[in-house]
Scaffold this motif. Structure first.
Motif, PDB file in Angstrom:
ATOM      1  N   LYS A   1       0.828  -1.209   0.000  1.00 39.47           N
ATOM      2  CA  LYS A   1       0.000   0.000   0.000  1.00 39.47           C
ATOM      3  C   LYS A   1       0.861   1.258   0.000  1.00 39.47           C
ATOM      4  O   LYS A   1       1.745   1.407   0.838  1.00 39.47           O
ATOM      5  N   ARG A   2       0.609   2.160  -0.935  1.00 43.04           N
ATOM      6  CA  ARG A   2       1.337   3.411  -1.029  1.00 43.04           C
ATOM      7  C   ARG A   2       0.334   4.549  -1.240  1.00 43.04           C
ATOM      8  O   ARG A   2      -0.228   4.700  -2.317  1.00 43.04           O
ATOM      9  N   ASP A   3       0.101   5.331  -0.189  1.00 42.87           N
ATOM     10  CA  ASP A   3      -0.816   6.462  -0.286  1.00 42.87           C
ATOM     11  C   ASP A   3      -0.024   7.759  -0.448  1.00 42.87           C
ATOM     12  O   ASP A   3       1.090   7.893   0.079  1.00 42.87           O
ATOM     13  N   PHE A   4      -0.618   8.699  -1.148  1.00 45.33           N
ATOM     14  CA  PHE A   4       0.016  10.010  -1.301  1.00 45.33           C
ATOM     15  C   PHE A   4       0.193  10.672   0.065  1.00 45.33           C
ATOM     16  O   PHE A   4       1.253  11.217   0.383  1.00 45.33           O
ATOM     17  N   LEU A   5      -0.864  10.606   0.879  1.00 46.93           N
ATOM     18  CA  LEU A   5      -0.780  11.068   2.273  1.00 46.93           C
ATOM     19  C   LEU A   5      -1.008   9.863   3.169  1.00 46.93           C
ATOM     20  O   LEU A   5      -2.114   9.327   3.224  1.00 46.93           O
ATOM     21  N   PRO A   6       0.016   9.367   3.887  1.00 45.45           N
ATOM     22  CA  PRO A   6      -0.173   8.203   4.755  1.00 45.45           C
ATOM     23  C   PRO A   6      -1.157   8.504   5.874  1.00 45.45           C
ATOM     24  O   PRO A   6      -1.330   9.660   6.283  1.00 45.45           O
ATOM     25  N   PHE A   7      -1.790   7.447   6.379  1.00 45.88           N
ATOM     26  CA  PHE A   7      -2.855   7.658   7.355  1.00 45.88           C
ATOM     27  C   PHE A   7      -2.367   8.318   8.630  1.00 45.88           C
ATOM     28  O   PHE A   7      -3.073   9.132   9.217  1.00 45.88           O
ATOM     29  N   TRP A   8      -1.169   7.959   9.102  1.00 48.79           N
ATOM     30  CA  TRP A   8      -0.687   8.559  10.351  1.00 48.79           C
ATOM     31  C   TRP A   8      -0.638  10.080  10.245  1.00 48.79           C
ATOM     32  O   TRP A   8      -0.891  10.778  11.229  1.00 48.79           O
ATOM     33  N   PHE A   9      -0.346  10.597   9.052  1.00 50.08           N
ATOM     34  CA  PHE A   9      -0.325  12.044   8.846  1.00 50.08           C
ATOM     35  C   PHE A   9      -1.757  12.599   8.872  1.00 50.08           C
ATOM     36  O   PHE A   9      -2.028  13.633   9.481  1.00 50.08           O
ATOM     37  N   LYS A  10      -2.666  11.879   8.209  1.00 50.41           N
ATOM     38  CA  LYS A  10      -4.078  12.313   8.200  1.00 50.41           C
ATOM     39  C   LYS A  10      -4.646  12.305   9.620  1.00 50.41           C
ATOM     40  O   LYS A  10      -5.428  13.172  10.002  1.00 50.41           O
ATOM     41  N   TYR A  11      -4.234  11.296  10.407  1.00 51.12           N
ATOM     42  CA  TYR A  11      -4.733  11.192  11.785  1.00 51.12           C
ATOM     43  C   TYR A  11      -4.281  12.386  12.615  1.00 51.12           C
ATOM     44  O   TYR A  11      -5.045  12.904  13.437  1.00 51.12           O
ATOM     45  N   LYS A  12      -3.061  12.849  12.407  1.00 45.62           N
ATOM     46  CA  LYS A  12      -2.583  14.030  13.122  1.00 45.62           C
ATOM     47  C   LYS A  12      -3.425  15.253  12.754  1.00 45.62           C
ATOM     48  O   LYS A  12      -3.717  16.093  13.606  1.00 45.62           O
TER      49      LYS A  12
END
Length: 337
Positions: free
Chosen positions: A92-103
């Motif tokens: 899985k390769r997201d442009f914005l990783p979830f940990w960043f979105k969670y912050k």
């Protein structure tokens, strides 16, 4: 996370379909693609016939609550959640990783609570600095993301209870436990975060204490080979007997509940926030909330107590969807009140 041989684990699947009866996502969507058995069929084809995994398959690896219902029901005890997490780390390769979105989500809530009155942000317990107990042990309190950014009431309650029971809290850790990294398969970031946690702990402490079961479960492997003892808040203090109107929601991260409150879990599912599914898949979250969570008659007007702050968040959001009026508090808040 301890390594496993995915190929061997997938071959264990007998296609019995027992996971079909307990998977919350399948119950809500009736989509075999989200079922452990359905995914194992695709993985078998991948391993045997060398067929590449589709982008759709990789993208929908997030369609898992990590509740372990399928593992607990599986005759072969296949750990589906672990398999899917490892696959996410590999593919899985997201442009914005979830940990960043969670912050960003935490930042949004910390700003929102300044301007909007919401039950989620209520301070039910204020910090008390008047206790002067005999010192039993020097400890570090791990407060976690939820307490830091959304509702410090649980932190206040935990600190009050610890001081009242004779523990000397010499430091409060503001670090994230690292669950967002695990949820996204970001193992390198998880290890980096774990090392930062260990480096920030003074040498003279006896216990690392947390009042959140998700934090405890995430931190357990980090501390098991160190000189520090990781404990739940309820391992150090005596908890009071239940009131008539209070019930306990057992989070899936808590393997065994030995408390005095009656357990309300009728179907045993975790909350949607406990593994961040609610933020990753809001549309399906609403379907799940309507299909598997409590009905109004089960908890209307009751005090719902839980020992995981992410669970508290998830139950609150799911009950808001269904228009259920109830009080939602942590175990620390309940006892401190």
């Amino acid at each position: 996370m301890e390594p496993i041989n995915i190929k061997e684990e997938v071959y264990k699947c007998s296609k019995c379909g027992l996971c079909q009866s307990v998977c919350p996502i399948f119950i809500a969507t009736k989509n075999e693609m989200y079922l452990a058995r359905g995914r194992y069929n695709i993985l078998n084809n991948h391993f045997i016939n060398k067929k590449p995994l589709s982008k759709k398959f990789i993208k929908e690896l997030d369609m898992c609550l990590n509740c372990n219902a399928c593992k607990n029901f599986c005759p072969s005890s296949i750990d589906s959640a672990k398999i899917f997490t490892i696959l996410k780390s590999k593919y899985k390769r997201d442009f914005l990783p979830f940990w960043f979105k969670y912050k960003l989500i935490l930042l949004f809530h910390s700003i929102k609570k300044i301007f909007i009155k919401d039950k989620l942000y209520e301070i039910k317990v204020k910090k008390n600095n008047n206790y002067e107990p005999a010192k039993i042990a020097d400890i570090v309190y791990f407060q976690g993301c939820f307490n830091r950014y959304i509702n410090p009431s649980d932190k206040n309650a935990a600190l009050n209870l610890l001081k009242q029971n004779g523990y000397n809290v010499i430091k409060i850790l503001n670090n994230c436990c690292g669950l967002p990294y695990l949820s996204d398969g970001q193992f390198k970031n998880f290890e980096k975060n774990a090392n930062n946690i260990i480096k920030s702990i003074p040498n003279n402490v006896k216990y690392i204490v947390t009042s959140c079961d998700s934090c405890y479960q995430t931190l357990f492997d980090i501390f098991k080979n160190t000189n520090y003892k990781l404990v739940r808040l309820e391992d150090l203090i005596v908890l009071i007997k239940s009131s008539q109107n209070a019930v306990f929601h057992k989070p899936f991260s808590l393997e065994k509940y030995t408390g005095l409150l009656p357990v309300i879990n009728k179907k045993g599912y975790c909350s949607l926030a406990e593994n961040f599914f609610m933020f990753k898949n809001p549309k399906i979250s609403k379907k799940i909330a309507n299909s598997i969570f409590y009905n109004k008659e089960d908890i209307e007007g009751k005090t719902i107590v839980t020992s995981c702050n992410l669970t508290k968040w998830g139950i609150y959001e799911s009950c808001k969807i269904k228009g259920i009026n109830a009080e939602f508090i942590s175990l620390a808040e309940y006892n401190a009140k």
